[in-house]
Write an enzyme that holds these catalytic residues in place. Structure first.
Site, mmCIF file in Angstrom:
data_model
loop_
_atom_site.group_PDB
_atom_site.id
_atom_site.type_symbol
_atom_site.label_atom_id
_atom_site.label_comp_id
_atom_site.label_asym_id
_atom_site.label_seq_id
_atom_site.Cartn_x
_atom_site.Cartn_y
_atom_site.Cartn_z
ATOM 1 N N ASP A 133 4.171 -11.778 11.056
ATOM 2 C CA ASP A 133 2.811 -12.336 11.135
ATOM 3 C C ASP A 133 1.659 -11.406 10.336
ATOM 4 O O ASP A 133 0.451 -11.363 10.810
ATOM 5 C CB ASP A 133 2.252 -12.849 12.358
ATOM 6 C CG ASP A 133 2.076 -11.565 13.612
ATOM 7 O OD1 ASP A 133 2.699 -10.982 13.374
ATOM 8 O OD2 ASP A 133 1.581 -12.175 14.423
ATOM 9 N N ASP A 175 6.942 -20.677 10.386
ATOM 10 C CA ASP A 175 7.034 -20.794 8.943
ATOM 11 C C ASP A 175 6.004 -21.496 8.272
ATOM 12 O O ASP A 175 5.333 -21.224 7.267
ATOM 13 C CB ASP A 175 8.106 -21.135 8.378
ATOM 14 C CG ASP A 175 9.398 -20.044 8.941
ATOM 15 O OD1 ASP A 175 9.051 -18.841 9.219
ATOM 16 O OD2 ASP A 175 10.609 -20.412 8.816
ATOM 17 N N ASN A 197 5.303 -19.951 17.591
ATOM 18 C CA ASN A 197 6.723 -19.892 17.301
ATOM 19 C C ASN A 197 7.496 -20.257 18.625
ATOM 20 O O ASN A 197 8.487 -20.813 18.835
ATOM 21 C CB ASN A 197 7.134 -18.474 17.069
ATOM 22 C CG ASN A 197 7.222 -17.996 15.564
ATOM 23 O OD1 ASN A 197 7.440 -19.205 14.902
ATOM 24 N ND2 ASN A 197 7.097 -16.878 15.140
ATOM 25 N N ASP A 252 -3.586 -8.996 11.083
ATOM 26 C CA ASP A 252 -2.540 -9.424 12.150
ATOM 27 C C ASP A 252 -2.996 -10.492 12.814
ATOM 28 O O ASP A 252 -4.261 -10.689 13.232
ATOM 29 C CB ASP A 252 -2.246 -8.420 13.278
ATOM 30 C CG ASP A 252 -1.101 -8.490 14.127
ATOM 31 O OD1 ASP A 252 -0.051 -8.396 13.700
ATOM 32 O OD2 ASP A 252 -1.494 -8.995 15.183
ATOM 33 N N HIS A 264 10.579 -21.724 14.912
ATOM 34 C CA HIS A 264 10.340 -20.807 13.824
ATOM 35 C C HIS A 264 9.867 -21.896 12.763
ATOM 36 O O HIS A 264 9.153 -21.299 11.737
ATOM 37 C CB HIS A 264 11.504 -20.183 13.531
ATOM 38 C CG HIS A 264 11.744 -18.865 14.440
ATOM 39 N ND1 HIS A 264 11.035 -17.875 14.645
ATOM 40 C CD2 HIS A 264 12.698 -18.647 15.445
ATOM 41 C CE1 HIS A 264 11.320 -16.949 15.385
ATOM 42 N NE2 HIS A 264 12.389 -17.506 16.135
#
Length: 668
Positions: free
Chosen positions: A567, A541, A532, A524, A537
């Site tokens: 994530d 990405d 973000n 994680d 975003h």
């Protein structure tokens, strides 16, 4: 008449107590009593006449008693001789019998058997007589005959016969037919034991199975070819038709069964004479088969053309037909085609030219060959796809122009000509690859159809093929998309779970808790949400792609990396120890921490926390493994992030004892 063991038992009963035996014994005793009485009377004071009479009576009775005793002893000797002969015949019958014979107790124990039964199951006589019929019977057939056995014990059944499977000494099953009877006590009728005859019918059963399988294939082949079957049988009182036959004429199953002459009334009046003559010639033995083409009326009233083939397969002693079987096929389309050919004969040249123009202009590639497999025609699309001009191809063998292989096996796809007499059909292949002269390849979809003339002679082939490269590439892309994450290109959650399930199953089959295990990581990202929130975003990405490359870059080619969502990432290290997994986890954390990610001129730093657990025989289901690793990952975050936490699973291997199961920093 009793036979075998039953006769022996009957003969032995003769020498037992009986009315004639008791009478002879009584007569002998009476004679002795008279003699004794005469001796006693001789001492009494009787007259000479009375004494003489007594002596005469005693002598007569004694003579009769001795004669009866002689007859009785002779009868006993004869009975014993018959029993001995019968026992010898029965013993020879058992020993020399080609089928198995066994004498069995009511409890299933084998009291006596012959060599044929022992050899049938691969035992010696001593071995088989130490067993019971239940031990020799196939487990699935143990209940067969149980009702018969109950009837034998109850006295309602005296004989039995049925088929069942036995087990040979090596464990292989063998079918046998069991027949026999019960031997009962003559007086009480109580069952004593069973005499069974066991015939090996395994070969017959296998032959029946092969016949059944062949009939199934035959019926399937007929149905697939669109042929109906009729069966005329005088013993059954008429004709029966297959489903395909009645559906061909628009009727339901069984609607036409029965009347053997009904089908004649459905034939077109102009064709009845032809059919009758073909029928007469076959019944008279002039033709080997009945064969005729004629029109029959469909249920809705229109006419269809039928090809009827049949054969008389059984006749009675007078030569009269008893049974015949045949098939019908709807040849309406063929007849219509023939009619069209007749009508268009005068316009053949124009039709040929129109056909040539059509083939030149269609989008499919077309190659035609003659009976010797030489190319006779190629349209422009075929020239383009093969890379061979029509001028160079004409007159050459097909392999000079067209070489197609199977996409999966790489084997060449042969262009076979149909066997004479067989129904012709097109051969389709959607996974062919065309190999050109310059060794370039093109995925194609091809249809190969034989060309027959009006005499059904093979004249060549027509090969129609299309460029299928883009479609097949799209299929592969769709298959890849179904198993991979669209953003990172890693395995997606569903394909990763399937792979993990396979490893868990394999670990259980291995059966060891420590050996042959794999390691599972739950990753994680730390501080990813801030990227973000600040960069949007698009930044997130882009960063996820960098993370995927970083994780993939520090692992081996056999390790599996997946993006589970958001994530969250997952890794399966194949055949890794806990120590090796920790080292790999630290490498992943270092690689993610060391990413120099900048978005819109602003640098962003992230980290990662990893939960680690083993995949081994006792690890539980896949969701349990993921849950343990997820919990360990939370423990890593709680310990300050940027570290690895090993989930305890209740079992510690030698490899694990050297290091504590607790979170530790990536830099440690």
């Amino acid at each position: 008449m009793p036979t075998g063991v039953a006769r022996i038992v009957t003969l032995r009963g003769i020498i037992g107590p009986g009315p004639h035996k008791h009478a002879a014994l009584a007569l002998l005793v009476a004679g002795l009593a008279v003699v004794a009485t005469s001796l006693v009377l001789s001492g009494l004071d009787l007259g000479a006449q009375a004494l003489r009479l007594c002596l005469q009576i005693s002598v007569a009775v004694t003579v009769c008693a001795l004669f009866a005793a002689y007859l009785f002893i002779g009868r006993i000797s004869e009975d014993r001789r018959q029993i001995t002969d019968s026992e010898q015949r029965f013993r020879r019958a058992m020993e020399d019998s080609a089928i198995g014979i066994a004498i069995v107790g009511l409890d299933g124990r084998i009291l006596q058997t012959n060599p044929a039964f022992a050899a049938m199951l691969g035992y010696s006589r001593e071995e088989i007589e130490a067993l019971t019929f239940f031990q020799l019977t196939h487990p699935d057939d143990v209940q067969i005959g149980s009702e018969t056995m109950a009837g034998l014990k109850a006295g309602t059944v005296d004989a039995f016969h049925f088929d069942k499977r036995y087990l040979k000494k090596d464990g292989t099953p063998v079918w046998a037919h069991l027949a026999g009877s019960v031997i009962r006590d003559e007086k009480s009728g109580r069952p004593l034991y069973l005499v069974s005859q066991i015939e090996d019918i395994d070969a017959r059963k296998q032959a029946e199975a092969r016949i059944t399988e062949a009939e199934t294939r035959w019926n399937f082949a007929l149905a697939g070819a669109g042929q109906g079957v009729w069966d005329f049988d005088m013993r059954k009182g008429g004709t029966t038709y297959s489903s395909a036959w009645v559906k061909m004429l628009g009727y339901g199953d069984g609607e036409l069964d029965g009347d053997p002459d009904r089908w004649l009334t459905m034939i077109h009046p102009d064709d009845r004479a032809t059919v009758a003559e073909a029928d007469r010639a076959h019944l008279a033995g002039e033709t080997e088969f009945f064969e005729a083409e004629f029109r029959m009326r469909h249920k809705d009233g229109h006419w269809i053309w039928i090809l009827d083939r049949g054969k008389a397969i059984e006749r009675d002693a007078d030569g009269q037909l008893v049974r015949a079987i045949g098939s019908l096929m709807d040849i309406t389309r063929r007849k219509q085609a023939e009619e069209r050919l007749i009508v268009s004969a005068a316009m053949l040249a124009d039709e040929k030219e129109r056909l040539r123009v059509t083939l030149q202009s269609i989008g499919d590639a077309v190659i035609c060959t003659d009976a010797a497999n030489r190319v006779t025609f190629m349209n422009p699309v075929a020239e383009k796809l093969t890379g061979v001009s029509s001028d160079d191809a004409l007159g050459k063998t097909l392999s000079h122009v067209y070489w197609a292989v199977d996409e999966e096996t790489g084997h060449r796809i042969g262009m076979t000509r149909p066997v004479t007499g067989e129904e012709t059909r097109s051969d389709q292949n959607s996974r062919a690859v065309l190999i050109r002269r310059d060794d370039t390849r093109c995925s194609i979809r091809q249809v190969v159809s034989p060309i027959l003339n009006e005499r059904t002679e093979f004249c060549g082939l027509v090969i129609v093929f299309q460029d299928f490269t883009d479609a097949r590439a799209l299929q592969r892309q769709l298959a890849h998309a179904a198993a991979h994450d669209a953003l990172t290109g890693l395995a997606n959650r569903s394909s990763f779970i399937r792979a993990m399930e396979g490893m868990v199953d394999q670990a259980r089959k291995d059966g060891t808790a420590a050996g042959g295990r794999h390691q599972f990581m739950f990753i994680d990202l730390d501080h990813f949400k801030l990227v973000n929130d600040t960069g949007g975003h698009a930044a997130g990405d882009a960063l996820l792609k960098r993370v995927a490359d970083a994780v993939r870059g520090v692992l081996g080619p056999e390790d599996i990396v997946a993006r589970l969502g958001g994530d969250e990432f997952a890794v399966i290290l194949k055949s890794a120890s806990t120590t090796g997994a920790r080292i790999a986890a630290r490498s992943i954390i270092d690689a993610i921490t060391g990413l120099n990610f900048t978005w819109d001129g602003r640098p962003h730093g992230i980290g990662a926390s990893i939960g680690l657990t083993a995949i081994r025989a006792n690890c539980g289901e896949v969701d349990e493994i993921i849950a343990r690793a997820d919990t360990a990952c939370y423990a890593a975050k709680a310990a300050g992030r940027g570290c690895v936490s090993v989930a305890p699973d209740g079992k510690v291997s030698d490899d694990d004892r050297s290091e504590p199961l607790k979170p530790f920093a990536a830099a440690s």
